[in-house]
Design a protein around this motif. Sequence first.
Motif: not given
Length: 222
Positions: A74-75, A77-82, A112-115, A125-126
Amino acid sequence: MSIEIITTGDGSHSLLNTALNETYHSRHGAVQESRHVFIQEGLDRFLASGATTVAVLEVGFGTGLNALLTAQHAEEKDVTVQYTSLETAPLPEDLWMQLNYSTSPAAQTLFHAIHQAPWNQPVAVRPTFQLQKLTISLQDATLPVAQTDVIYFDAFAPNKQPEMWTYDMLAKAVQTLRPGGMFVTYCAKGQLKRDLKALGLTVETLPGPPGKKEMVRGVRSV
């Protein structure tokens, strides 16, 4: 849980559930399998339509590898993932901290942020990755209709966890797809393909990741 860390063919870790005698990822390569099945043949194929926002439903959070690769993509490709993920048995910190998916300081921070994100609530998270981890089974979850763009169906194999691959469970997942949405999985069983077709998806049998001949993608008609 009876869980052991193993090293797969591409050098990345996976976990072995010794009670089921089943691994969380391919023994031929955990990262290359996840990248091939879920990123390349799922997320990327959907993004080829020009979408800039993608809603992902993952059945089986597991080690968090799919979530990590998706957040990184996502980062890039500069797209937003839900990203919504279902998991009934979250890994303890002392176990996921040993996994070797963090190949750089940035990847380690993201993993770490995901977990460490709280369960059962949405977390940014981002800016490009909104995460909601739910401690609930597919059987018990109440899922929105026609709100998902890509399903990562990553339950244990049908011969190990057959209750996850029934027609009713597949129907529950598929009803979340928007028109044009995609269902991707490493599994290529004939019954799975017949069920997905019966549920109205256009089913493709695709080359699998290294060590596996085939995988499946199903697409909901526009």
